[in-house]
Enzyme design. Structure first.
Site, PDB file in Angstrom:
ATOM      1  N   GLY A 148      38.996  66.049  53.894  1.00 40.25           N
ATOM      2  CA  GLY A 148      37.975  66.804  54.580  1.00 40.25           C
ATOM      3  C   GLY A 148      36.973  67.329  53.563  1.00 40.25           C
ATOM      4  O   GLY A 148      37.337  67.667  52.431  1.00 40.25           O
ATOM      5  N   CYS A 149      35.710  67.401  53.939  1.00 40.78           N
ATOM      6  CA  CYS A 149      34.682  67.830  52.976  1.00 40.78           C
ATOM      7  C   CYS A 149      34.881  69.285  52.565  1.00 40.78           C
ATOM      8  O   CYS A 149      34.736  69.624  51.383  1.00 40.78           O
ATOM      9  CB  CYS A 149      33.282  67.610  53.547  1.00 40.78           C
ATOM     10  SG  CYS A 149      33.000  68.313  55.197  1.00 40.78           S
ATOM     11  N   ASN A 150      35.234  70.165  53.495  1.00 41.10           N
ATOM     12  CA  ASN A 150      35.508  71.557  53.147  1.00 41.10           C
ATOM     13  C   ASN A 150      36.734  71.662  52.239  1.00 41.10           C
ATOM     14  O   ASN A 150      36.748  72.426  51.266  1.00 41.10           O
ATOM     15  CB  ASN A 150      35.745  72.390  54.407  1.00 41.10           C
ATOM     16  CG  ASN A 150      34.517  72.498  55.284  1.00 41.10           C
ATOM     17  OD1 ASN A 150      33.393  72.442  54.803  1.00 41.10           O
ATOM     18  ND2 ASN A 150      34.719  72.658  56.582  1.00 41.10           N
TER      19      ASN A 150
END
Length: 342
Positions: A148-150
């Site tokens: 996930g980017c976060n």
């Protein structure tokens, strides 16, 4: 040697970003593109900024011919991705950009995503795709699960510090700002210009964000005991970028030393001089991540800040970095473009 790849879900933001990156790659050719809702259209019709490229027409996944394809990028929504990948030829190498294979525990997947996993054998096979920390496993893998980017942004700030034991594991606060493209391209009322512009708002408050599943998994594995961070994401009126501001107990200089040592030879991670802090405007459109450490006014506390482009280093750039390793190519191939500024 030139490798042929296919992109499933090329009509979304991450699919288009893959096309943009691979168009400048010296050893990879785009041989097939799917976009079920846009099947029959050209990429120029769907994304006019790619008009200059000679690309295949978008097809449905069912009509795609995988003969001669070396690797598939799967840029589909979670749940859909696992069902599609389970039906692909077993000889294909796959980089999945969805959430479907990030969590090793099927119970954790059901907890965070609300449904049973439909491809448990593949889930066991998948390698977590945070390149800088799973490089050898990725190079040998058939299926890689993009982060996930976060979760990636927070991990670049925290993984080395947890491993080195230089912060209090029971007092970690992550305050994260994410640009709107992180929510995908589908129409949503809260993402309309009139709803989003000239403001910012917290969401998934209180520990409900799905990327916490990854952070729990990865941080606990590093520490050898459960680690649960406090995490609040904020949606900001920007197109690209994530800025993670992390509050920890620890000596700022010691933290900076650990991060510098960890990332000294990493081509895409830049640790700023102590006291300097990153901005998303300095990494936009690139595969770079900037990390900074600032001492708090209170002794024994510090702020660690990480910035990356959610569509590039947080997703499609990371995917290409992993594909390079899987194909035996230089890890940086097609990815050394400078950030866009202003």
């Amino acid at each position: 040697m030139t490798y042929k790849i296919a992109i499933l879900g090329a009509s979304g933001y991450t699919g288009a970003e893959l096309v943009r990156l691979i168009a400048g790659h010296p050893s990879i050719e785009i041989a097939a593109l799917s976009g079920n809702s846009k099947a029959g259209q050209s990429m120029a019709q769907v994304f006019p900024h790619l008009r200059h490229l000679d690309l295949p027409i978008l097809t449905t996944i069912e009509d795609m011919d995988f003969d001669g394809i070396d690797l598939v990028f799967c840029a589909l929504p979670h749940k859909t991705s696992q069902e599609v990948i389970a039906k692909l030829p077993k000889i294909l190498k796959i980089v999945d950009l969805s959430a479907d294979f990030r969590l090793r525990d099927p119970a954790a997947y059901k907890k965070w995503y609300g449904n049973d996993h439909a491809a448990l054998d593949l889930q066991k096979e998948a390698v977590y795709g945070l390149t800088e920390f799973y490089r050898d496993d990725i190079a040998a893998a058939r299926l890689v699960a993009g982060t996930g980017c976060n979760a990636a942004t927070a991990q670049f700030a925290l993984r080395p510090l947890i491993a080195a034991g230089v912060i209090d594991l029971d007092d970690i606060i992550i305050d994260l700002a994410c640009a709107v493209s992180g929510a995908g391209r589908s129409l949503k009322e809260n993402l309309l210009h009139a709803e989003l512009s000239e403001g910012a708002h917290a969401y998934a408050v209180g520990g409900t964000h799905r990327h916490l599943g990854e952070l729990d998994q990865e941080f606990s594995a590093i520490a050898g005991r459960p680690v649960e961070v406090q995490f609040t994401p904020h949606l900001i009126p920007a197109n690209r970028g994530i800025l993670a501001t992390v509050y920890v107990k620890g000596d700022a200089q010691a933290l900076h030393n650990v991060l510098q040592k960890q990332y000294a030879d990493e081509p895409f991670i830049e640790v700023l001089p102590i006291g300097e802090h990153p901005s998303i405007r300095h990494i936009r459109g690139s595969n770079f991540c900037h990390v900074g450490v600032v001492a708090d006014r209170r002794d024994g506390r510090a702020i660690v800040i990480a910035a990356l482009d959610n569509l590039t280093k947080g997703s499609s750039g990371q995917a290409l970095q992993n594909a390079n390793l899987m194909l035996g190519l230089p890890e940086t191939a097609g990815l050394m473009m400078a950030p866009l500024f202003p």
